[in-house]
Scaffold this motif. Structure first.
Motif, short mmCIF file in Angstrom:
data_model
loop_
_atom_site.label_atom_id
_atom_site.label_comp_id
_atom_site.label_asym_id
_atom_site.label_seq_id
_atom_site.Cartn_x
_atom_site.Cartn_y
_atom_site.Cartn_z
N TYR A 187 0.87 -1.18 0.00
CA TYR A 187 0.00 0.00 0.00
C TYR A 187 0.90 1.22 0.00
O TYR A 187 2.13 1.09 -0.07
N ALA A 188 0.30 2.40 0.07
CA ALA A 188 1.07 3.62 -0.20
C ALA A 188 2.30 3.76 0.69
O ALA A 188 3.37 4.15 0.20
N TYR A 189 2.17 3.47 1.97
CA TYR A 189 3.31 3.59 2.89
C TYR A 189 4.52 2.81 2.37
O TYR A 189 5.63 3.33 2.27
N GLY A 190 4.30 1.53 2.07
CA GLY A 190 5.39 0.69 1.59
C GLY A 190 5.96 1.17 0.27
O GLY A 190 7.18 1.25 0.09
N HIS A 191 5.08 1.50 -0.67
CA HIS A 191 5.53 1.93 -1.99
C HIS A 191 6.36 3.20 -1.90
O HIS A 191 7.41 3.33 -2.55
N GLU A 192 5.90 4.16 -1.09
CA GLU A 192 6.60 5.44 -0.99
C GLU A 192 7.94 5.27 -0.27
O GLU A 192 8.92 5.96 -0.60
N MET A 193 8.01 4.37 0.71
CA MET A 193 9.28 4.11 1.37
C MET A 193 10.31 3.55 0.39
O MET A 193 11.47 3.97 0.37
N VAL A 194 9.89 2.58 -0.42
CA VAL A 194 10.80 2.00 -1.40
C VAL A 194 11.30 3.08 -2.36
O VAL A 194 12.50 3.15 -2.67
N ARG A 195 10.40 3.91 -2.82
CA ARG A 195 10.80 5.00 -3.72
C ARG A 195 11.83 5.91 -3.04
O ARG A 195 12.81 6.32 -3.67
N GLY A 196 11.62 6.20 -1.74
CA GLY A 196 12.56 7.05 -1.01
C GLY A 196 13.94 6.41 -0.91
O GLY A 196 14.96 7.09 -1.09
N PHE A 197 13.99 5.11 -0.62
CA PHE A 197 15.27 4.41 -0.57
C PHE A 197 15.96 4.41 -1.93
O PHE A 197 17.17 4.63 -2.03
N GLN A 198 15.19 4.15 -2.98
CA GLN A 198 15.80 4.09 -4.31
C GLN A 198 16.31 5.45 -4.77
O GLN A 198 17.36 5.53 -5.41
N GLU A 199 15.58 6.51 -4.42
CA GLU A 199 16.05 7.86 -4.76
C GLU A 199 17.37 8.15 -4.04
O GLU A 199 18.33 8.64 -4.65
N ALA A 200 17.42 7.85 -2.74
CA ALA A 200 18.65 8.08 -1.99
C ALA A 200 19.77 7.18 -2.48
O ALA A 200 20.95 7.57 -2.46
N GLY A 201 19.42 5.98 -2.94
CA GLY A 201 20.42 5.01 -3.35
C GLY A 201 21.11 5.33 -4.65
O GLY A 201 22.19 4.76 -4.95
N LYS A 202 20.54 6.22 -5.44
CA LYS A 202 21.16 6.56 -6.73
C LYS A 202 22.57 7.10 -6.54
O LYS A 202 23.47 6.81 -7.34
N ALA A 203 22.77 7.87 -5.49
CA ALA A 203 24.10 8.45 -5.25
C ALA A 203 25.12 7.41 -4.82
O ALA A 203 26.33 7.66 -4.89
N PHE A 204 24.65 6.22 -4.40
CA PHE A 204 25.55 5.18 -3.90
C PHE A 204 25.60 3.97 -4.82
O PHE A 204 26.27 2.98 -4.51
N GLY A 205 24.87 4.01 -5.93
CA GLY A 205 24.89 2.92 -6.89
C GLY A 205 24.26 1.63 -6.41
O GLY A 205 24.70 0.54 -6.76
#
Length: 415
Positions: A187-205
């Motif tokens: 649901y939205a909570y889980g989906h948005e958390m994953v998106r947040g991790f993936q956005e932050a993870g771009k800088a670390f590959g």
């Protein structure tokens, strides 16, 4: 003939005629405004007292009661006292919308604070913004800040997933590897958390090996965990909440997964850790908006904790409890500053508010009314506990910084 107001002064129609003019005094709309400004300040508080988030919701009620008590003991608003009207939204958007509508139309609340689900808070927000009632959400959501759902009557005291997952990711990704599997509440909570991790993870590959989703209220993860083990990730990020989180962590521990991967969660819940015990949570790292143990370094946390202990037999407040305290207190203090509960007066007072009520400096960003605040990175502990409430170590603090929020433009706010 007189019209009286509960707990307020009696106001005669003759007096209204003399002070406001006959044409205005006979208008029921005008008379209702006078009544609203004279009686108690009612704060509607819909939260999921029943369901998988019940323990968190009950602590939200306790902390909100602390905020109301403090406001009343310090004089209220020109002598007007606040009342908390608690309603069970049953973690259901339709139920929450109905309760919000009743609070506005039947109970004549000045403000609404509450919710403990992304979808539920959006349902409440749809009701409040249509009726121009101030709403302060105390649950995580990215969507509520977006132009499509936001209104000038919408405020967001809670962290949002972009802030939370970003802070945990920026701490963890440089330390634990690049290969990630997500176990995500669907649901939205889980989906948005994953998106947040993936956005932050771009800088670390970082590399996402899989995003495995499960329904809300899951009780058995045993068919999913072997799949995750077979992928051999460096990190397993469990993006769920409440009892779902407790069960997932217990079963991951039983499967021996902590021996081969680091387990993270965007939010580690104090209530969940207390309920599940030390073993399931041992070594797990996550984020939080608040942990009572920061009282050693933050004076406002110590004051909040002490008041909470005094009011509730030595208990300490939880993370989501503290959000309720802040969500209620900011509205009441802004009303006091404005000298009114009229939203058109309270909104600019809230937008100008610089506050430190329980965790350090905070303020509401003007474009989306998101509370800009710190995120604490915590790790669950299983030994060297000073007492039964001493369950986390604070590893780091990401200080308040608008750079960690999605930009106003990205949210659809222009000008």
């Amino acid at each position: 003939m007189t019209d009286s107001v509960k707990t307020g002064p009696r106001i005669s129609r003759r007096r209204l005629l003399g002070t406001a003019g006959a044409a205005l005094a006979v208008s029921p709309f005008t008379f209702n405004i006078v009544r609203a400004q004279e009686g108690p300040i009612r704060v509607g508080f819909p939260v999921p007292l029943t369901g998988p988030y019940g323990a968190e919701a009950q602590d939200q009620v306790r902390a909100a009661q602390v905020a109301v008590a403090e406001f009343n003991e310090t004089g209220g608003l020109k002598g007007r006292q606040a009342e908390l009207l608690v309603r069970d939204d049953k973690l259901n958007p339709g139920e929450a919308a109905t309760r919000a509508l009743e609070l506005i139309e039947n109970d004549k609340v000045s403000f609404i604070v509450g919710s403990l689900s992304a979808s539920v808070q959006l349902a409440v927000n749809n009701v409040t913004k249509a009726r121009k009632v101030l709403y302060n959400s105390i649950s995580q959501s990215d969507t509520i800040n977006e132009a499509s759902d936001f209104s000038r009557y919408t405020f967001h005291e809670a962290l949002n997933p972009h802030m939370t997952a970003g802070a945990v990711g920026r701490y963890a990704f440089p330390k634990f590897g690049k290969k990630v599997v997500f176990l995500t509440a669907d649901y939205a909570y889980g989906h948005e958390m994953v998106r947040g991790f993936q956005e932050a993870g771009k800088a670390f590959g970082i590399e996402t090996l899989a995003d495995i989703r499960h329904p809300l209220g899951a009780t058995d993860f045993s068919t999913l965990l072997p799949r995750i083990q077979a992928m051999k990730p460096d990190m397993l990020i469990i993006s769920n909440f409440g009892r779902d989180q407790q069960i997932a962590l217990k079963q991951a521990t039983d499967f021996g997964m902590k021996r081969t991967m680091k387990i993270l969660a965007p939010i580690l819940l104090y209530t969940g850790r207390i309920a599940a015990g030390p073993q399931a949570f041992e070594g797990v790292i996550g984020g939080t908006s608040y942990y009572w143990g920061v009282e050693d370094k933050i004076a406002s946390a110590k004051a909040f904790n002490d008041r909470f202990r005094k009011q509730f037999d030595g208990r300490v407040p939880s993370d989501y409890g503290s959000l309720a305290y802040g969500g209620v207190k900011t509205l009441l203090m802004a009303a006091r500053e404005a000298g009114s509960t009229d939203p058109e007066a309270v909104i600019p007072a809230l937008e100008a508010l610089k506050y430190d009520y329980y965790k350090g400096a905070q303020y509401y960003r003007k474009c989306d009314h998101q509370s800009v605040q710190s995120v604490f990175i915590i790790e669950s502990k299983s030994k060297d506990q000073r007492n039964e409430s001493d369950v986390f170590n604070v590893l780091a603090t990401e200080e308040p910084d608008e750079a960690h929020l999605r930009s106003c433009e990205a949210l659809g706010h222009h000008g």
